[in-house]
Design an enzyme around this catalytic site. Structure first.
Site, PDB file in Angstrom:
ATOM      1  N   ILE A  27      -7.324   9.195   7.066  1.00 49.11           N
ATOM      2  CA  ILE A  27      -8.177  10.368   6.863  1.00 49.11           C
ATOM      3  C   ILE A  27      -7.570  11.498   7.693  1.00 49.11           C
ATOM      4  O   ILE A  27      -7.338  11.342   8.897  1.00 49.11           O
ATOM      5  CB  ILE A  27      -9.630  10.073   7.274  1.00 49.11           C
ATOM      6  CG1 ILE A  27     -10.197   8.973   6.365  1.00 49.11           C
ATOM      7  CG2 ILE A  27     -10.479  11.344   7.187  1.00 49.11           C
ATOM      8  CD1 ILE A  27     -11.569   8.496   6.736  1.00 49.11           C
TER       9      ILE A  27
ATOM     10  N   SER B 205      -9.944   9.590 -10.259  1.00 45.51           N
ATOM     11  CA  SER B 205     -10.178  11.029 -10.109  1.00 45.51           C
ATOM     12  C   SER B 205      -9.080  11.628  -9.241  1.00 45.51           C
ATOM     13  O   SER B 205      -8.696  11.047  -8.223  1.00 45.51           O
ATOM     14  CB  SER B 205     -11.512  11.282  -9.392  1.00 45.51           C
ATOM     15  OG  SER B 205     -12.564  10.584 -10.006  1.00 45.51           O
TER      16      SER B 205
ATOM     17  N   ASN C  25      -5.511  14.316  -3.786  1.00 49.94           N
ATOM     18  CA  ASN C  25      -5.509  12.859  -3.655  1.00 49.94           C
ATOM     19  C   ASN C  25      -5.918  12.249  -4.988  1.00 49.94           C
ATOM     20  O   ASN C  25      -6.585  12.887  -5.791  1.00 49.94           O
ATOM     21  CB  ASN C  25      -6.529  12.468  -2.569  1.00 49.94           C
ATOM     22  CG  ASN C  25      -6.593  10.970  -2.349  1.00 49.94           C
ATOM     23  OD1 ASN C  25      -5.564  10.287  -2.320  1.00 49.94           O
ATOM     24  ND2 ASN C  25      -7.793  10.433  -2.194  1.00 49.94           N
TER      25      ASN C  25
ATOM     26  N   GLY D  56       3.476   2.604  -3.338  1.00 47.45           N
ATOM     27  CA  GLY D  56       4.071   3.848  -3.848  1.00 47.45           C
ATOM     28  C   GLY D  56       4.261   3.888  -5.351  1.00 47.45           C
ATOM     29  O   GLY D  56       5.149   4.590  -5.847  1.00 47.45           O
TER      30      GLY D  56
HETATM   31  C1  GRF Z   1      -4.094   3.696  -5.853  1.00 51.83           C
HETATM   32  O1  GRF Z   1      -4.985   2.814  -6.452  1.00 51.83           O
HETATM   33  C2  GRF Z   1      -4.782   4.983  -5.497  1.00 51.83           C
HETATM   34  O2  GRF Z   1      -5.822   5.312  -6.369  1.00 51.83           O
HETATM   35  C3  GRF Z   1      -5.369   4.672  -4.148  1.00 51.83           C
HETATM   36  O3  GRF Z   1      -4.415   3.858  -3.512  1.00 51.83           O
HETATM   37  C4  GRF Z   1      -3.637   3.180  -4.497  1.00 51.83           C
HETATM   38  C5  GRF Z   1      -2.213   3.506  -4.210  1.00 51.83           C
HETATM   39  O4  GRF Z   1      -1.323   2.800  -5.000  1.00 51.83           O
HETATM   40  N1  GRF Z   1      -5.636   5.903  -3.429  1.00 51.83           N
HETATM   41  P1  GRF Z   1       0.231   3.123  -4.927  1.00 51.83           P
HETATM   42  O5  GRF Z   1       0.658   3.000  -3.467  1.00 51.83           O
HETATM   43  O6  GRF Z   1       0.451   4.503  -5.465  1.00 51.83           O
HETATM   44  O7  GRF Z   1       0.866   2.074  -5.772  1.00 51.83           O
END
Ligand code: GRF
Length: 221
Positions: A99, A143, A114, A20
């Site tokens: 998903i 992205s 996302n 998070g």
């Molecule tokens: C991030 O690297 C994001 O790009 C990917 O999952 C990771 C999540 O990290 N979708 P966090 O839980 O926000 O620390």
């Protein structure tokens, strides 16, 4: 007698599965810049997601909808029922490792975004940094995109990029990219909250001008 305008806050939900850190960055950014945004709910599909501890420490409404042991249809139905009660303006996926079903996405068209750790359309899915290294890429990035039925394939709203150094490996790239991800996600939410940025029908609008490419952010170390 003049009346004081009532500030309506935009309502968001943040979906997580783990650490998070993006959620934490967003929370602090919203607070620091006093954005008219309310985190109505953080939903985790895992009981032990570390991001939930942060929610408890900061009094952020949070709920666990366990995915383990449920069918995809059962989990998504429960998630949908919860999201629908909230009258949300935006659903933010931040490390949410599921998903979403087409039924759910179709109910929240252009309202789910996302962050993905690659310069999409390159490297959808997992192991993005290793795949960039294997391809001898010279840069990596992140992205922010609209969520559609195909994985990591919706409208790309904005990107941020970093150079790859000769001694980089997948781990070092992941570590270096994380603060850039935070910067990107926060900046985008800031623009959206101020009605400067919108994204719908496959069009990104900035100050009422349609863009012909994703917003490009420069990473500030
Ligand atoms: C991030 O690297 C994001 O790009 C990917 O999952 C990771 C999540 O990290 N979708 P966090 O839980 O926000 O620390």
């Amino acid at each position: 007698m003049s009346s004081i305008p009532i500030l309506t806050k935009k309502k968001i939900a943040v979906l997580i599965s783990g650490r998070g850190s993006n959620l934490q960055a967003l929370y602090h950014y919203i607070k620091h810049y006093q954005l008219a945004v309310e985190i109505s709910l953080v939903i985790s599909n895992k009981e032990d997601a570390a991001g939930l501890i942060f929610c408890k420490e900061h009094n952020i409404p949070n709920q666990v909808i366990v995915s383990k042991g449920k069918t995809k249809a059962e989990f998504d139905q429960q998630l949908l029922e919860t999201l629908q009660t909230l009258k949300l303006d935006l659903i933010i996926l931040a490390g949410f490792m599921r998903i979403l079903s087409l039924d759910l996405i179709n109910i929240f068209v252009d309202k789910i975004i996302n962050i993905h750790p690659s310069l999409l359309p390159k490297y959808k899915g997992l192991d993005t940094q290793q795949r960039a290294l294997d391809a001898h890429d010279t840069k990596i990035g992140a992205s922010v995109h609209v969520v559609t039925e195909s994985l990591d394939s919706g409208l790309i709203i904005a990107q941020i990029e970093l150079g790859i150094y000769p001694d980089d490996n997948a781990k070092s790239l992941t570590i270096r990219l994380l603060p850039a991800e935070h910067q990107l996600y926060c900046y985008i939410i800031g623009l959206w909250a101020r009605d400067v940025l919108s994204f719908s029908d496959n069009i990104i609008c900035l100050y009422d001008q349609a863009l012909n490419m994703p917003l490009q952010l420069k990473y500030v170390d």
